[in-house]
Enzyme design. Sequence first.
Site, PDB file in Angstrom:
ATOM      1  N   HIS A  77       0.861  -1.183   0.000  1.00  0.00           N
ATOM      2  CA  HIS A  77       0.000   0.000   0.000  1.00  0.00           C
ATOM      3  C   HIS A  77       0.901   1.237   0.000  1.00  0.00           C
ATOM      4  O   HIS A  77       2.012   1.198   0.546  1.00  0.00           O
ATOM      5  CB  HIS A  77      -0.838  -0.043   1.279  1.00  0.00           C
TER       6      HIS A  77
ATOM      7  N   ASP B 201       2.855  -4.376   8.256  1.00  0.00           N
ATOM      8  CA  ASP B 201       1.631  -3.604   8.057  1.00  0.00           C
ATOM      9  C   ASP B 201       0.471  -4.583   8.228  1.00  0.00           C
ATOM     10  O   ASP B 201       0.192  -5.396   7.356  1.00  0.00           O
ATOM     11  CB  ASP B 201       1.663  -2.987   6.657  1.00  0.00           C
TER      12      ASP B 201
ATOM     13  N   GLN C  23      -4.734  -5.278   6.968  1.00  0.00           N
ATOM     14  CA  GLN C  23      -5.719  -6.224   6.419  1.00  0.00           C
ATOM     15  C   GLN C  23      -5.702  -7.565   7.141  1.00  0.00           C
ATOM     16  O   GLN C  23      -6.363  -8.503   6.702  1.00  0.00           O
ATOM     17  CB  GLN C  23      -5.470  -6.445   4.920  1.00  0.00           C
TER      18      GLN C  23
ATOM     19  N   LYS D  28     -10.710  -1.055  10.161  1.00  0.00           N
ATOM     20  CA  LYS D  28     -10.745  -2.258   9.325  1.00  0.00           C
ATOM     21  C   LYS D  28     -11.050  -3.492  10.161  1.00  0.00           C
ATOM     22  O   LYS D  28     -11.010  -4.616   9.680  1.00  0.00           O
ATOM     23  CB  LYS D  28      -9.418  -2.422   8.596  1.00  0.00           C
TER      24      LYS D  28
ATOM     25  N   CYS E  60      -4.689   2.169  -3.806  1.00  0.00           N
ATOM     26  CA  CYS E  60      -3.461   2.692  -3.192  1.00  0.00           C
ATOM     27  C   CYS E  60      -2.280   1.748  -3.387  1.00  0.00           C
ATOM     28  O   CYS E  60      -1.402   1.647  -2.518  1.00  0.00           O
ATOM     29  CB  CYS E  60      -3.636   3.001  -1.702  1.00  0.00           C
TER      30      CYS E  60
HETATM   31  N1  PMP Z   1      -1.941  -0.812   4.501  1.00  0.00           N
HETATM   32  C1  PMP Z   1      -2.867  -1.603   3.966  1.00  0.00           C
HETATM   33  C2  PMP Z   1      -2.502  -2.988   3.506  1.00  0.00           C
HETATM   34  C3  PMP Z   1      -4.173  -1.123   3.852  1.00  0.00           C
HETATM   35  O1  PMP Z   1      -5.119  -1.898   3.312  1.00  0.00           O
HETATM   36  C4  PMP Z   1      -4.488   0.184   4.305  1.00  0.00           C
HETATM   37  C5  PMP Z   1      -5.882   0.747   4.165  1.00  0.00           C
HETATM   38  N2  PMP Z   1      -6.409   0.666   2.867  1.00  0.00           N
HETATM   39  C6  PMP Z   1      -3.473   0.936   4.871  1.00  0.00           C
HETATM   40  C7  PMP Z   1      -2.220   0.418   4.956  1.00  0.00           C
HETATM   41  C8  PMP Z   1      -3.725   2.313   5.397  1.00  0.00           C
HETATM   42  O2  PMP Z   1      -4.616   2.249   6.479  1.00  0.00           O
HETATM   43  P1  PMP Z   1      -5.310   3.583   7.026  1.00  0.00           P
HETATM   44  O3  PMP Z   1      -5.913   4.223   5.820  1.00  0.00           O
HETATM   45  O4  PMP Z   1      -6.333   3.082   7.981  1.00  0.00           O
HETATM   46  O5  PMP Z   1      -4.261   4.412   7.648  1.00  0.00           O
END
Ligand code: PMP
Length: 402
Positions: free
Chosen positions: A123, A196, A199, A222, A360
């Site tokens: 991401h 990270d 998910q 999430k 993203c």
């Molecule tokens: N890493 C991953 C794998 C994600 O799926 C996301 C959220 N789409 C993020 C980071 C960022 O999370 P947040 O937008 O809650 O800061």
Amino acid sequence: DLRLDLAAIRAQFPILSESIHGKRLAYLDNAATVQKPEAVLQKLDGYYRHSNANVHRAVHELAARATNAYEGARDRIAQFFNTHRDQIVFTRGTSESINLVARSWLQPRVQPGDEVLVTGMEHHSNIVPWQLAGAKTVAAPVLDDGSLDFDGWLARLNERTRLVAVAYVSNTLGTVNPVEKMIEAAHARGIPVLIDGAQAIAHQRVDLAALDADFFACSSHKAYGPTGFGVLWARAEHYEAMVPWQGGGDMIRTVAFEGSTWNDVPYKFEAGTPDMAGAIGFAAALDWIDSVGIDAIAAQEHELLLYGTELLLSIDGVRLIGTAPGKAGILSFVIDGAHPHDIGSILDQDGVAVRTGHHCTMPLMERFRVPATVRASLAVYNGKDDLDQLASGLGRAKRLLL
Ligand code: PMP
């Protein structure tokens, strides 16, 4: 024939009974954010009605209630992840947690030419903060099925690697990365690892003591909790060695114009009035996950993923992006000749909520030579009916677009 009582679970999510363009809602955008159960909504409401006050500051009864609830949430969150409360720093979410590590840990140490080894499926939140901190991001290749090229990753670990940063679960492909193996290989070379976990936490058991990473980031929203709240976990020795990143109330021990000193961890990294309701809501969400059982959730989502995979593959023209063995409940796909955004809009008319776009993960789109994908992602309240609704919407989309 799914394991959990879907009707009973769905009854706990008020938003699922919203009618969308006159249709039943099939909410399949759970990788973006999941819906919140009544237990969490009530906890948030109850906090503001009965306990709201600033924490750590006043001697009055409401301040004591707010502080107890807030610090109690830290205990609960630590317990959920099998770790110590002092290792739980509250943030606004995964992105902020990673930025904190980039600013407070990496940036003061980074030398010209230093690398952060990521993967081609990260991401943007696990790429850009390292670049902002002055490091070069090196990406390990992704194989055609969406799994990590582990040997390619290993070959990129070298004496310039300052940090390994990897998604536990890819938000675009559903790939579950071999993080235990990666941590072992990196540690053998003295390189720390950030996971990270955005998910992962709502879909599989995460035991931070067993995982043995250096840093772990996740988001409440999430995992059935409120938005704007998350956690950074780090090894105690890293926290001690890290400089504060934001200054303000609560993060100091003493302040003078000549200079200031810092509060203990975790408060050293928590400047200003925190998101009390966020912490309390996240703890309530973790209670809710435990009440269902994370292993039961994982098993149910896995079964549904198999159903959804077969269903999508039975539709002529659908190409799945990400078919790694053992993947999590994320179905990314394209239909050649139809733009994902157009497919998404038609699905919306049918009450089906999916995400379309690059999710993203722009480098990953490039890797698979697609501008975007349609992504259906699962949570505990999804059933075969949601996927059937998706499939029939896709039939309509094909008739209209191809
Ligand atoms: N890493 C991953 C794998 C994600 O799926 C996301 C959220 N789409 C993020 C980071 C960022 O999370 P947040 O937008 O809650 O800061």
